[in-house]
Scaffold this active site. Structure first.
Site, mmCIF file in Angstrom:
data_model
loop_
_atom_site.group_PDB
_atom_site.id
_atom_site.type_symbol
_atom_site.label_atom_id
_atom_site.label_comp_id
_atom_site.label_asym_id
_atom_site.label_seq_id
_atom_site.Cartn_x
_atom_site.Cartn_y
_atom_site.Cartn_z
ATOM 1 N N ARG A 139 22.999 48.937 43.102
ATOM 2 C CA ARG A 139 24.126 48.686 43.786
ATOM 3 C C ARG A 139 24.919 50.051 43.370
ATOM 4 N NH1 ARG A 139 29.967 46.216 41.819
ATOM 5 N NH2 ARG A 139 31.186 46.804 43.628
ATOM 6 N N ASP A 196 28.267 50.043 48.460
ATOM 7 C CA ASP A 196 29.363 49.370 48.734
ATOM 8 C C ASP A 196 30.088 49.635 50.193
ATOM 9 O OD1 ASP A 196 29.504 47.357 46.869
ATOM 10 O OD2 ASP A 196 31.499 48.092 45.868
ATOM 11 N N ASN A 258 37.048 41.674 38.913
ATOM 12 C CA ASN A 258 37.846 42.533 38.342
ATOM 13 C C ASN A 258 38.478 43.511 39.096
ATOM 14 O OD1 ASN A 258 38.083 43.012 35.450
ATOM 15 N ND2 ASN A 258 35.815 42.730 35.103
ATOM 16 N N ASP A 329 42.250 39.303 32.207
ATOM 17 C CA ASP A 329 41.489 38.036 32.517
ATOM 18 C C ASP A 329 42.364 36.932 32.838
ATOM 19 O OD1 ASP A 329 39.705 35.655 32.543
ATOM 20 O OD2 ASP A 329 38.265 36.551 31.053
HETATM 21 N N1 ADP Z 1 37.144 30.186 35.738
HETATM 22 C C1 ADP Z 1 37.936 31.401 35.992
HETATM 23 N N2 ADP Z 1 39.208 31.095 36.294
HETATM 24 C C2 ADP Z 1 39.826 32.352 36.653
HETATM 25 N N3 ADP Z 1 39.684 33.522 36.870
HETATM 26 C C3 ADP Z 1 38.221 33.482 36.333
HETATM 27 C C4 ADP Z 1 37.392 32.709 35.882
HETATM 28 N N4 ADP Z 1 36.160 32.948 35.823
HETATM 29 C C5 ADP Z 1 36.160 34.544 35.928
HETATM 30 N N5 ADP Z 1 37.586 34.599 36.365
HETATM 31 C C6 ADP Z 1 38.204 35.993 36.508
HETATM 32 O O1 ADP Z 1 36.906 36.840 37.129
HETATM 33 C C7 ADP Z 1 37.099 38.220 36.544
HETATM 34 C C8 ADP Z 1 35.614 38.906 36.476
HETATM 35 O O2 ADP Z 1 35.297 38.732 37.965
HETATM 36 P P1 ADP Z 1 33.963 39.318 38.478
HETATM 37 O O3 ADP Z 1 33.794 39.333 39.957
HETATM 38 O O4 ADP Z 1 32.907 38.605 37.530
HETATM 39 O O5 ADP Z 1 34.048 40.747 37.799
HETATM 40 P P2 ADP Z 1 32.987 42.010 38.014
HETATM 41 O O6 ADP Z 1 33.790 42.867 38.956
HETATM 42 O O7 ADP Z 1 32.927 42.539 36.595
HETATM 43 O O8 ADP Z 1 31.668 41.460 38.707
HETATM 44 C C9 ADP Z 1 37.506 37.985 35.225
HETATM 45 O O9 ADP Z 1 38.015 38.946 34.485
HETATM 46 C C10 ADP Z 1 38.514 36.727 35.324
HETATM 47 O O10 ADP Z 1 39.817 37.295 35.856
HETATM 48 C C1 UVW Z 2 34.371 48.554 44.094
HETATM 49 C C2 UVW Z 2 34.801 47.485 42.965
HETATM 50 O O1 UVW Z 2 36.026 47.490 42.458
HETATM 51 O O2 UVW Z 2 33.774 47.007 42.571
HETATM 52 P P1 UVW Z 2 33.879 45.866 41.169
HETATM 53 O O3 UVW Z 2 34.490 44.792 41.671
HETATM 54 O O4 UVW Z 2 32.479 45.466 40.711
HETATM 55 O O5 UVW Z 2 34.707 46.625 39.856
HETATM 56 MG MG MG Z 3 32.131 43.053 40.771
#
Ligand code: ADP
Ligand code: UVW
Ligand code: MG
Length: 455
Positions: A139, A196, A258, A329
């Site tokens: 990715r 992306d 995130n 978070d």
């Molecule tokens: N059970 C949950 N309830 C609410 N928010 C959550 C939960 N689990 C994860 N998250 C949120 O999801 C975020 C991470 O999202 P993710 O899509 O896994 O991120 P990344 O971009 O690192 O792949 C965490 O920082 C948190 O805010």
């Molecule tokens: C593009 C981007 O914000 O990716 P991620 O959600 O993995 O941080």
């Molecule tokens: Mg992500």
């Protein structure tokens, strides 16, 4: 060869490669600043194993977890390097030595915790794919103007993509470190970049433009792109298979993790997104501000900030973390808000307001809404955030099934709209790795019996 036969179709890929596919699996990798997420994908279906090494940042607590398994500490043995294990396919010590040399020469990502994670990944892949890998699919967040389909990551491609690092400083340098490290670990396997930005490549020109004089934008390549495309391509495939309103319909897809963005999709194609030139635009995120009045930046520049301090502020110190003064978070913020933490309450309120504003804007671009879908860590798990957005859009006839919403925890695809809702509402756990693996497999298949040349 560096492109799929139909790059746009590869960018939107919605189905796994059917019969007579090469039986070797594809390793999909998403390398970030502190984590290495991976999955091993057979020709069809989900990953046969997936996992994540995290805490890889300097001073971090390196950890390793395979999906469904417990988290473990990741042992670091400083003397060992990536090439010390036998390379896949049994090329033996010569290849191992070359890999070791390449890893040393390329430096970044091939030391310390990241190296330990690669060692572990390499050994796990050898166990799970004794027949070897078809490709490693990476990715890559930013593909730039040419990133409209998967590409073999040779030296020229890496140099072009490295020039895009300032546009995605939280992602691109780490994505490319991951490519160099995996190339050293699996020197005989094609490394393929899956972008992306690709899903958005067909957006209308008006969505690509910035309201600046063309003399300033065209030569400098300043335009809007859109991100989270692998995730949106995955949702497109899942929704096309389940919803009669997808084909020809107007859909709003919300990737809330995130990083967070929205994508307006009409008849299966991206027509607008909240992220633009960089992955900083649009929604408020974990540590990124999202859209910000440019006047604020001018003011800060005139009062002591410079480009580096602004980059730090906007990408790493803002968003949920900055506004709350507590955490990026959502789980932490909900708990703190419930205890009366004013910063957490403010951050949650601003996140919800920004989400509603952007959702309204993209719904207007679509001219209405047939389907709304949530994904990403927040979108998949956070029933309160989903409910907040649907309540805000109630004037459009959206109605939530409260019980279905509470029950949707990101394990499976769920429909959560009430019987009287005018719009379908879905929760779809995303799988960016599966789309990357699919795109890499399509690129290999398009190159015929000769695999794409190695990078
Ligand atoms: N059970 C949950 N309830 C609410 N928010 C959550 C939960 N689990 C994860 N998250 C949120 O999801 C975020 C991470 O999202 P993710 O899509 O896994 O991120 P990344 O971009 O690192 O792949 C965490 O920082 C948190 O805010
Ligand atoms: C593009 C981007 O914000 O990716 P991620 O959600 O993995 O941080
Ligand atoms: Mg992500």
């Amino acid at each position: 060869m560096s492109r799929a036969a139909d790059p746009a179709a590869a960018g939107r890929a919605g189905a796994d490669t059917p019969q007579r596919a090469d039986p070797r699996p594809v390793l999909a990798v998403n390398a970030g600043s502190s984590s290495l997420k991976f999955g091993l994908y057979p020709a069809t279906g989900p990953a046969c194993f997936a996992g994540e090494a995290s805490g890889l940042e300097p001073g971090g607590r390196p950890r390793w977890r395979l999906a469904g398994g417990p988290e473990q500490a990741l042992d670091i043995e400083p003397q060992r390097t990536v090439g010390a294990l036998p390379a896949l396919g049994g090329e033996g010590p010569a290849v191992a030595a070359a890999a070791q040399a390449a890893g040393a020469a390329e430096g970044a990502g091939a030391a310390g915790a990241f190296d330990a994670a690669l060692q572990r990944l390499q050994a796990t892949v050898v166990d799970h794919a004794p027949q070897g890998l078809l490709a490693v699919a990476h990715r890559i967040v930013h593909g730039g103007a040419q990133g409209d389909g998967p590409q073999v990551l040779d030296d020229a491609a890496l140099a072009r993509l490295a020039a895009l690092s300032p546009l995605a400083p939280l992602h691109q340098p780490h994505n490319l470190d991951g490519v160099r490290a995996l190339r050293a670990a699996f020197p005989d396997v094609p490394q393929i970049g899956c972008f992306d930005t690709a899903f958005h490549a067909g957006q209308p020109e008006v969505e690509r433009l910035l309201p600046l004089p063309p003399a300033r934008t065209e030569a400098a390549g300043l335009r809007r792109y859109g991100f989270h495309g692998l995730s949106y391509a995955y949702l497109a495939g899942e929704l096309a298979a389940r919803s009669a309103r997808w084909a020809g319909g107007r859909a709003l897809l919300a990737h809330l993790g995130n990083g967070a963005s929205l994508c307006a999709v009409h008849d299966g194609r991206s027509v607008a997104s909240t992220m633009g030139f960089s992955a900083l635009d649009g929604l408020m995120m974990g540590t990124r501000s999202g859209s910000l009045d440019a006047g604020v930046l001018l003011y800060l520049l005139a009062h002591g900030d410079d480009a580096a301090s602004l980059e730090r502020l906007l990408y790493r110190e803002s968003g949920l973390k900055g506004v709350s003064g507590l955490s990026a978070d959502m789980r932490v913020l909900h708990a703190a808000a419930a205890q009366g933490h004013a910063g957490a309450q403010r951050a949650l309120a601003l996140f919800a307001r920004r989400l509603l504003r952007e959702a309204g804007a993209l719904t207007a671009v679509l001219g209405g809404l047939d389907l709304l879908a949530f994904t990403g860590g927040i979108g998949e798990h956070d029933a309160a955030v989903r409910a907040g957005l649907v309540e805000g859009l109630a004037f459009l006839g959206l109605r939530l099934d409260a019980q279905a919403n509470r029950a949707a925890t990101g394990d499976t695809v769920c429909r959560i709209d009430a019987a009287d809702s005018r719009t379908e509402i879905w929760v779809v756990p995303t799988d960016e790795g599966r789309v990357a693996a699919r795109q890499a497999r399509a690129l290999c298949a398009a190159s015929g019996p000769d695999r794409p040349e190695r990078s």
